[in-house]
Every structure is written in structure tokens, then in C-alpha cells.
Design a protein around this motif. Structure first.
Motif: not given
Length: 243
Positions: A221-235
Motif C-alpha cells: 500500500n505504499s511506495l518508497n518516498v523517493s520513487v513517489a516523489c519522482g512520479m509526482f515531479l514527472y507528472e
């Protein structure tokens, strides 16, 4: 050797000159000797730790006088000046606030992605955050030297300042109703990423304009915070490029 300065006079001068000091270590048997310096450091929001004399053994070859300051490996950018410069540009700016990111490798990975996606500033609190140390810099592949990194006493003050400057604050949380792909990111925005253990602090979450989540279709139910951050920044980058 670590990036340090030592001795009463040198540490005092570093404080007077507003150097970026991560922490001051003081021999716990010499508390009273450095009372004024300690008081000044705390007013400047510099962490002070009283440690056993054994902590200074590896510095016996130095005239440390029972006091050592660990100096930052990078030069931090001025928060307000950086924000104003970014907002004065034609393209909508992107900012990143890190709330409780304590793993230096996650921090380094986030800095690398932030530099690659043209983030105007990565904003860290003076307390409760991983240090931008040699390990974080290495993980960032040197991006820590290229992206603007700002330290603020309190993230709440940074949020107030950004909101008053017309920047939308968006928190990354699995509790959000809408996902990141349904969120309008075409204007100036600041993303808040919380720690993996507890997420965004509730007092900060209440201040945000919006929250968004990443769709998760598996059992975890969660992603590593650096991965999640990358997804937000690229969207965010994709939407701005396609505007």
C-alpha cells in the motif's frame, strides 16, 4: 576528515558569520564553559549536543578545547530570494518541501530527481531532516551541488510564504481522494512529501490546498518516498510541458 571546525573561537566566529552549521558537539563536562555560545546557537536554530569526552578521542590531535562544529557540505540558498527569483520567470515554478525525510539515501535520490525536473528549490526544515552530507551528495550523483536547497526554521512558515506568493501547496498522501493524474499541475506548485513512517505531519496537512495520491494496484500500500516523489515531479513536468 569530516567537514568540521574546532575550538571555542572558531566555532564562535562561524556562528557570528552565519555559516551553515549542521551541529555543535560539546564535551558534556564543559557545559558551563560554553553557555553563551550554546544560547546563541539555539537562537540560530543550530543543534547542540553534549557528548561524552570519548567522542573527542579521534580529534585528540586537534586543539578542539572540547567543542567541535560540523559544517554543511553544501551552501544553502536563501529561501525568500530563491522563491522570488523562481516566480519572476515566465514558466510556472515547482517547489518541493520535505517533511520528516530522515534517510540520507532517499534525500539524495530526491535531490537527483529534483534537479532533473527543474525544481526551483528543495526546502528542508532545520530540525528533523536528513543531512545533505557526503552520502546524500553521492546518492544524488552531484545534483546536491546544482539544485537550490533551502533550510527554514519551520515548514509552516515556508508554506505561508509560498501560498501568499500564489503557489498551490499539494501534499502527497495515500489518503487523498484524487490521484496525481487528475490534479491540475499547470500552475506554480509546491509538493509536500512526508516520511514513510508517518507521512505528512497532521498540522502541516491541514494547511495544504490539495492532496493527491498515486494509484496502487498491488497488495503493497505504499511506495518508497523517493520513487513517489519522482512520479509526482514527472507528472508535474509532463503537464507543464504539454500546457
Amino acid at each position: 576528515m569530516e567537514n568540521i571546525i574546532f575550538g571555542n573561537h572558531s566555532v564562535q566566529e562561524a556562528l557570528n558569520e552565519k555559516k551553515d552549521i549542521d551541529k555543535i558537539l560539546i564535551n558534556m563536562n564543559l557545559k558551563n564553559k560554553f553557555k553563551d555560545l550554546t544560547s546563541q546557537a539555539r537562537k540560530e536554530n543550530v543543534k547542540v549536543s553534549y557528548v561524552p569526552v570519548q567522542k573527542f578521542k579521534k580529534y585528540d590531535h586537534l586543539n578542539h578545547q572540547g567543542i567541535i562544529a560540523e559544517i554543511s557540505d553544501i551552501n544553502y540558498a536563501d529561501f525568500e530570494e530563491t522563491v522570488e527569483k523562481a516566480l519572476a520567470k515566465d514558466e510556472p515554478a515547482t517547489f518541493l518541501l520535505l517533511d520528516g525525510i530522515t534517510d540520507v539515501r532517499n534525500l539524495g535520490a530526491i535531490l537527483r530527481t529534483a534537479e532533473c525536473t527543474n525544481v526551483a528549490a528543495v526546502i528542508l526544515p532545520t530540525q528533523g531532516s536528513a543531512k545533505v552530507n557526503s552520502q546524500a551528495i553521492k546518492t544524488s550523483a552531484g545534483a546536491a551541488y546544482k539544485v537550490n536547497i533551502c533550510k527554514v526554521n519551520h515548514l509552516k512558515d515556508a508554506i505561508f510564504y509560498l501560498q501568499s506568493s500564489g503557489v498551490k501547496l499539494i501534499g502527497a498522501t495515500e489518503k487523498a481522494e484524487q490521484n496525481i493524474y487528475e490534479t491540475d499541475l499547470t500552475e506554480a506548485a509546491a509538493f509536500v512529501m512526508g516520511s514513510e513512517e508517518s507521512g505528512i505531519h497532521h498540522s502541516i496537512a491541514k494547511m495544504l490546498d490539495e492532496t493527491a495520491k498515486i494509484p496502487l494496484l498491488g497488495e503493497i500500500n505504499s511506495l518508497n518516498v523517493s520513487v513517489a516523489c519522482g512520479m509526482f515531479l514527472y507528472e508535474n513536468l509532463k503537464q507543464k510541458l504539454n500546457k
